[in-house]
Design a protein around this motif. Structure first.
Motif, PDB file in Angstrom:
ATOM      1  N   ASP A  45      42.540 -35.860  12.488  1.00 29.64           N
ATOM      2  CA  ASP A  45      41.454 -36.675  11.944  1.00 29.64           C
ATOM      3  C   ASP A  45      41.435 -36.588  10.420  1.00 29.64           C
ATOM      4  O   ASP A  45      41.050 -35.568   9.854  1.00 29.64           O
ATOM      5  CB  ASP A  45      40.124 -36.189  12.516  1.00 29.64           C
ATOM      6  N   TRP A  46      41.844 -37.678   9.758  1.00 27.47           N
ATOM      7  CA  TRP A  46      41.765 -37.751   8.304  1.00 27.47           C
ATOM      8  C   TRP A  46      40.590 -38.626   7.852  1.00 27.47           C
ATOM      9  O   TRP A  46      40.488 -38.966   6.678  1.00 27.47           O
ATOM     10  CB  TRP A  46      43.069 -38.282   7.712  1.00 27.47           C
ATOM     11  N   VAL A  47      39.709 -38.976   8.783  1.00 25.17           N
ATOM     12  CA  VAL A  47      38.522 -39.773   8.446  1.00 25.17           C
ATOM     13  C   VAL A  47      37.341 -38.856   8.144  1.00 25.17           C
ATOM     14  O   VAL A  47      36.562 -39.101   7.230  1.00 25.17           O
ATOM     15  CB  VAL A  47      38.186 -40.756   9.588  1.00 25.17           C
ATOM     16  N   LYS A  62      45.280 -41.856   0.106  1.00 26.17           N
ATOM     17  CA  LYS A  62      45.474 -43.162   0.742  1.00 26.17           C
ATOM     18  C   LYS A  62      46.823 -43.731   0.313  1.00 26.17           C
ATOM     19  O   LYS A  62      47.242 -43.534  -0.827  1.00 26.17           O
ATOM     20  CB  LYS A  62      44.371 -44.125   0.295  1.00 26.17           C
ATOM     21  N   TRP A  67      48.073 -49.245  11.227  1.00 22.29           N
ATOM     22  CA  TRP A  67      47.040 -48.348  11.751  1.00 22.29           C
ATOM     23  C   TRP A  67      47.309 -48.005  13.213  1.00 22.29           C
ATOM     24  O   TRP A  67      47.223 -46.845  13.628  1.00 22.29           O
ATOM     25  CB  TRP A  67      45.658 -48.979  11.593  1.00 22.29           C
ATOM     26  N   LEU A 124      43.503 -42.524  11.047  1.00 24.77           N
ATOM     27  CA  LEU A 124      43.278 -42.882   9.652  1.00 24.77           C
ATOM     28  C   LEU A 124      42.039 -43.770   9.553  1.00 24.77           C
ATOM     29  O   LEU A 124      41.569 -44.318  10.547  1.00 24.77           O
ATOM     30  CB  LEU A 124      44.488 -43.625   9.084  1.00 24.77           C
ATOM     31  N   SER A 125      41.526 -43.937   8.335  1.00 26.04           N
ATOM     32  CA  SER A 125      40.375 -44.807   8.129  1.00 26.04           C
ATOM     33  C   SER A 125      40.673 -46.207   8.659  1.00 26.04           C
ATOM     34  O   SER A 125      41.824 -46.650   8.697  1.00 26.04           O
ATOM     35  CB  SER A 125      39.995 -44.852   6.654  1.00 26.04           C
ATOM     36  N   GLN A 172      40.453 -41.723   2.831  1.00 24.01           N
ATOM     37  CA  GLN A 172      40.760 -40.677   3.808  1.00 24.01           C
ATOM     38  C   GLN A 172      40.535 -39.307   3.173  1.00 24.01           C
ATOM     39  O   GLN A 172      40.710 -39.148   1.956  1.00 24.01           O
ATOM     40  CB  GLN A 172      42.198 -40.822   4.313  1.00 24.01           C
TER      41      GLN A 172
END
Length: 424
Positions: free
Chosen positions: A54-56, A355, A384, A394-395, A402
Motif C-alpha cells: 500500500d503506497w496510498v 510518483k 494502474w 498505487l494512488s 503516493q
C-alpha cells in the motif's frame, strides 16, 4: 486474482451510495474499486483476501503505517475507553496544540477542526475577516478541499466554478494563476491588490502529480503579499509533517506564512484539520474575535490523542529517517527504470512522497497544466491495473500523490520496483 466479494460489495453500494462510494476519487478505479478488509504494516488486504503493498496510505495520513506502535495504540485506546466525546475542552487538545506550536515556525496559536476542507474553508474566512478584503489568489491545479471558494477553474480574468452548485458570483472572488508563474501573480496584484485577502498555495502541489516550486517562488509570494497587506496561507494538509519533518514544508523552504492549514498526519489517521498561524490573526476566530468558527467534534479527544501520540513517536524514534530513506530508494530505483524503459516519463517527489508522472518529454512539470498534458489515460486505464495485478496499490489516478510509511520495508521497495519494471 479473485474479486468476487469486492464486486458484490460494490453492487450493494450502488444501491445506497451515490456512485457506490463516499468520496469521488474512490470510484476512479474501473470497473469497480476493491474493498479493503484490513491493513497490515505497509500492506492492505481486500475483501477477497488479496494482499497489496500500500503506497496510498489513506491518501497520506498514515505516517506510521497500518500497525500502530504499542504506545500510540495504547494512547488512542485509553482515550476511547474514557468516553466518546464531551462537548467541553480536554487536556489532550491543549497538549497537541502545544506540540504543534513548538515545532512549526508559523504557528503561534491553532484551532482544530475536523477535515482539511474545513481547515481551508475556515482559513479563507479568517483571511477575509482579518483583512476586510474579498479576493483569494489560488494556484491552478492546487487542491484545497471541497469548498466553494476554491472549486474554481479558468484563470484570473475568467474564473468559473469547477462544480455544479456553486454560483458564478462566488467564483468571481477567486483568482486562479499557474503555479510557479510570478508574472501572473504580479498581474493580479496590480489589478486587484487592494481587495486581495490572501494567496492560498500548497508548498508543493501534492494533488496534481507532485510539482515542486522553482527557486525563489515562495519567497516571491511572501514578499508580494507583505507589500500589499495580504496574507500568505500555506496549505500543508498534504505536506505537513511529511516534507521537512516536524517543521513541515515551510521549514524546508525557509518561508514562514501567516497561516497554515493542516490535516492528515496531525490526526494520526483519524478525521482532523487545523488552522495555525500568527496569534494576532488566529485570535480573530470566535470567541476572541468576530470570525465565526465552531464544530461539535472539533478537538475530539480520540483524534487529539492519535495525533499527539503519532507525532511524539515520530519525534522520539527514527520515523523520518526511515520513511525518507525508503522514499529516496524508491525514487532512485524508479529513475533508473524510467531512464531505461520510458525516458519520456518523470520521477517526482521528495522525502516520503513519490510518483512517476507519464510526461511526454522527460521534463519535470512546472505547473498543473504540464501534469494535465501527461498520458493520464494510459496511467489510469493500463498502468494502474498492471500494478494492481502484481500486488501493488498505487494512488487511483495520475494526479494523487503516493506515500511511504514507517511500516514499509526494503522488501516492499524491491517488489515494487520489479512491478514497475514489468508494468512500464
Amino acid at each position: 486474482m479473485n474479486e468476487d466479494n469486492s464486486r458484490e460489495l460494490y453492487d450493494r453500494a450502488l444501491s445506497v451510495l451515490p456512485g457506490g462510494v463516499n468520496s469521488a476519487v474512490r470510484a476512479v478505479i474501473e470497473p469497480y474499486p476493491f474493498f479493503v478488509q484490513k491493513g497490515d504494516g505497509g500492506h492492505v488486504i481486500d475483501a477477497d483476501g488479496n494482499r497489496y503493498i500500500d503506497w496510498v496510505m489513506g491518501l497520506g495520513p498514515l505516517l506510521l503505517g497500518h500497525d500502530l506502535p504499542e504506545p500510540v495504540q495504547a494512547g488512542i485506546q485509553q482515550k476511547a475507553s474514557e468516553g466518546p466525546m464531551y462537548g467541553t475542552p480536554t487536556e489532550i487538545e491543549v497538549d497537541l496544540a502545544e506540540f504543534v506550536v513548538r515545532h512549526v515556525p508559523s504557528v503561534e496559536k491553532i484551532r482544530f477542526v475536523n477535515s482539511g476542507t474545513e481547515a481551508t474553508t475556515s482559513a479563507v474566512r479568517l483571511a477575509r475577516g482579518y483583512t476586510g478584503r474579498n479576493k483569494i489568489v489560488v494556484n491552478q491545479g492546487g487542491y484545497h478541499g471541497a469548498q466553494e471558494s476554491t472549486l474554481v477553474e479558468g484563470d484570473h480574468e475568467n474564473p468559473r466554478p469547477s462544480s455544479a452548485g456553486i454560483p458564478q458570483a462566488f467564483a468571481e472572488h477567486t483568482l486562479p494563476v499557474p503555479f510557479n508563474d510570478e508574472e501572473s501573480v504580479r498581474e493580479v496584484f496590480e489589478e486587484h491588490g487592494d481587495d486581495i485577502a490572501a494567496v492560498l498555495t500548497e508548498p508543493i502541489l501534492g494533488n496534481y502529480g507532485i510539482v515542486q516550486p522553482e527557486d525563489g517562488y515562495h519567497e516571491f509570494l511572501r514578499d508580494i503579499t507583505e507589500e500589499h497587506g495580504s496574507l500568505l496561507i500555506f496549505d500543508e494538509v498534504i505536506t505537513g509533517f511529511r516534507v521537512g519533518g516536524l517543521g513541515c514544508a515551510q521549514s524546508e523552504f525557509g518561508v514562514t506564512p501567516d497561516l497554515t492549514t493542516f490535516g492528515k498526519i496531525i490526526g494520526g489517521g483519524f478525521p482532523v484539520g487545523a488552522i495555525g498561524g500568527r496569534a494576532e490573526i488566529i485570535e480573530n476566530f470566535t470567541p476572541s474575535g468576530d470570525v465565526f468558527q465552531a464544530g461539535t467534534f472539533s478537538g475530539h479527544p480520540v483524534t487529539m490523542a492519535a495525533g499527539l501520540e503519532t507525532l511524539q513517536f515520530a519525534a522520539e524514534n527514527d520515523v523520518y529517517d526511515h520513511v525518507n530513506d525508503i522514499g529516496d530508494r524508491l525514487r532512485e530505483g524508479l529513475e533508473e527504470i524510467v531512464a531505461d524503459q520510458a525516458p519520456e516519463y518523470t520521477v517526482a517527489g521528495t522525502d516520503s512522497m513519490f510518483k512517476v508522472i507519464f510526461t511526454r518529454d522527460g521534463e519535470a512539470p512546472k505547473n498543473a497544466a504540464d501534469v494535465k498534458n501527461a498520458e493520464t489515460d494510459r496511467w489510469r486505464r493500463i498502468f494502474w491495473g498492471q500494478m494492481k495485478e502484481q500486488g501493488v496499490f498505487l494512488s487511483q489516478n495520475q494526479f494523487e500523490c503516493q506515500f511511504v510509511s514507517y511500516g514499509h520495508t526494503e522488501e516492499d521497495v524491491e517488489r515494487t520496483l520489479e512491478a514497475y519494471k514489468e508494468a512500464l
